[in-house]
Design a protein around this motif. Structure first.
Motif, PDB file in Angstrom:
ATOM      1  N   GLY A  14     -63.928 -35.293 -46.513  1.00  0.00           N
ATOM      2  CA  GLY A  14     -63.262 -36.315 -45.436  1.00  0.00           C
ATOM      3  C   GLY A  14     -62.216 -35.767 -44.637  1.00  0.00           C
ATOM      4  O   GLY A  14     -61.501 -36.690 -43.856  1.00  0.00           O
ATOM      5  N   TRP A  15     -61.872 -34.439 -44.682  1.00  0.00           N
ATOM      6  CA  TRP A  15     -60.828 -33.874 -44.170  1.00  0.00           C
ATOM      7  C   TRP A  15     -61.026 -33.978 -42.427  1.00  0.00           C
ATOM      8  O   TRP A  15     -62.143 -33.752 -41.970  1.00  0.00           O
ATOM      9  N   ASP A  16     -59.974 -33.994 -41.912  1.00  0.00           N
ATOM     10  CA  ASP A  16     -60.043 -34.562 -40.197  1.00  0.00           C
ATOM     11  C   ASP A  16     -59.840 -33.270 -39.376  1.00  0.00           C
ATOM     12  O   ASP A  16     -59.889 -33.367 -38.295  1.00  0.00           O
ATOM     13  N   LYS A  17     -60.197 -32.446 -39.972  1.00  0.00           N
ATOM     14  CA  LYS A  17     -60.261 -30.890 -39.490  1.00  0.00           C
ATOM     15  C   LYS A  17     -59.055 -30.447 -38.480  1.00  0.00           C
ATOM     16  O   LYS A  17     -58.855 -29.673 -37.766  1.00  0.00           O
ATOM     17  N   THR A  18     -57.991 -30.992 -39.158  1.00  0.00           N
ATOM     18  CA  THR A  18     -56.549 -30.586 -38.567  1.00  0.00           C
ATOM     19  C   THR A  18     -55.709 -29.884 -39.820  1.00  0.00           C
ATOM     20  O   THR A  18     -56.068 -30.243 -40.682  1.00  0.00           O
ATOM     21  N   ASP A  59     -61.402 -23.567 -36.839  1.00  0.00           N
ATOM     22  CA  ASP A  59     -60.275 -23.029 -36.427  1.00  0.00           C
ATOM     23  C   ASP A  59     -58.852 -23.402 -37.177  1.00  0.00           C
ATOM     24  O   ASP A  59     -57.836 -23.310 -36.721  1.00  0.00           O
ATOM     25  N   VAL A  60     -59.181 -23.791 -38.434  1.00  0.00           N
ATOM     26  CA  VAL A  60     -58.031 -24.001 -39.119  1.00  0.00           C
ATOM     27  C   VAL A  60     -57.941 -22.808 -40.346  1.00  0.00           C
ATOM     28  O   VAL A  60     -59.193 -23.054 -41.189  1.00  0.00           O
ATOM     29  N   ILE A  61     -56.989 -22.295 -40.614  1.00  0.00           N
ATOM     30  CA  ILE A  61     -56.952 -21.051 -41.513  1.00  0.00           C
ATOM     31  C   ILE A  61     -56.852 -22.258 -43.156  1.00  0.00           C
ATOM     32  O   ILE A  61     -55.828 -23.109 -43.169  1.00  0.00           O
ATOM     33  N   LEU A  62     -57.674 -22.103 -43.977  1.00  0.00           N
ATOM     34  CA  LEU A  62     -57.877 -22.914 -45.422  1.00  0.00           C
ATOM     35  C   LEU A  62     -56.707 -21.954 -46.303  1.00  0.00           C
ATOM     36  O   LEU A  62     -56.290 -20.798 -45.938  1.00  0.00           O
ATOM     37  N   PRO A  63     -56.101 -22.609 -47.211  1.00  0.00           N
ATOM     38  CA  PRO A  63     -54.715 -22.115 -48.058  1.00  0.00           C
ATOM     39  C   PRO A  63     -55.681 -21.311 -49.101  1.00  0.00           C
ATOM     40  O   PRO A  63     -54.702 -20.550 -49.667  1.00  0.00           O
TER      41      PRO A  63
END
Length: 276
Positions: free
Chosen positions: A241-245, A31-35
């Motif tokens: 390790g991204w926290d999905k925010t 649910d997060v748009i990647l750059p």
């Protein structure tokens, strides 16, 4: 044209009485748009949706008017009928993976639907199930809903219609894809009411952005499956390790190309047409 809404992947414009739905090359995970965009993704998804709308026309009407759109959107946009969208994400699952697997491990059920014990990653379910979720704003996470919660949201008659249409779309899609060596593990569809009050299929349908596509010849329960969707992106983001925010991490070129190749392979196997 007037921009009405810019979503995770699509931009919605009003053009007179019509809606022009533009598929961008943006990509979202968790649910997060990647750059980092995925080249040609918008065109591939648009072509695939148009193909599927034809395959599903006898099950549920769709919002497509034409592909007559402004030149700058050619190939990645659809002129559509305006719908009042249902405030529920309509999800069908035939296999246990992703958030469904996590819910099952925690509760023995998915969206309140009890499942047999002993299921593992990628297990095929005894039958496809309706597992709706909330529609979260951009940057927030959708949350599972039980069927009773859907009834409370839209009423019993509409809730049952949503369930029946979602499962019928999934079953038809599964059958067609299976003939072409693809397993559709799950899918999410968007439904809305047209001016007459009829439920109509909108947005996109049965693409790698709304579904998990697995090559049937490589299917093996008990492990994460190879796929024709954006799983390479999901796997890579988890490995960082991204926290999905938000904000999401910048995607390296080799992951971008691997993801684009998956989209293309899925389109070509499904439709039998070479991408040009």
């Amino acid at each position: 044209m007037k921009l009405l809404h810019s979503g995770k992947v699509r931009d919605v414009y009003r053009d007179g009485d019509d809606i022009v739905l533009v598929a961008s090359d943006r990509v979202s995970v968790f649910d997060v748009i990647l750059p980092t965009p995925i080249p040609d993704k918008g065109k591939i998804l648009t072509a695939m949706s148009l193909w599927w709308f034809e395959q599903l026309r006898d099950i549920v009407p769709n919002h497509v008017i034409s592909t007559d759109v402004p030149a700058e959107f050619a190939g990645r946009a659809i002129r559509c009928q305006h719908l009042a969208m249902v405030p529920v994400e309509c999800v069908a699952r035939g296999y246990l993976t992703g958030s469904g697997l996590r819910d099952y491990k925690a509760h023995g059920s998915v969206s309140g639907v009890a499942l047999p014990p002993g299921l593992v990653e990628s297990s095929r379910l005894p039958e496809a199930i309706f597992t709706p979720s909330t529609k979260a704003p951009v940057g927030e996470h959708d949350e599972p809903m039980t069927f009773d919660e859907v009834v409370h949201k839209v009423g019993p008659e509409t809730a049952e219609d949503l369930r029946q249409i979602t499962l019928a779309v999934y079953r038809r899609g599964f059958e067609i894809a299976q003939e072409r060596g693809i397993i559709i593990a799950d899918t999410k569809i968007e439904l809305g009411w047209d001016p007459s009050g009829q439920l109509v299929l909108g947005d996109e349908v049965l693409t790698p952005d709304s579904s998990r596509f697995w090559p049937a010849e490589k299917y093996e329960p008990g492990r994460v499956q190879p796929s024709f969707d954006k799983q390479p992106l999901r796997d890579w983001t988890v490995s960082t390790g991204w926290d999905k925010t938000a904000p999401g991490p910048v995607v390296p070129p080799h992951v971008v190309e691997a993801t684009r190749a998956r989209y293309l392979a899925g389109y070509e196997r499904l439709t039998g047409s070479a991408w040009s």
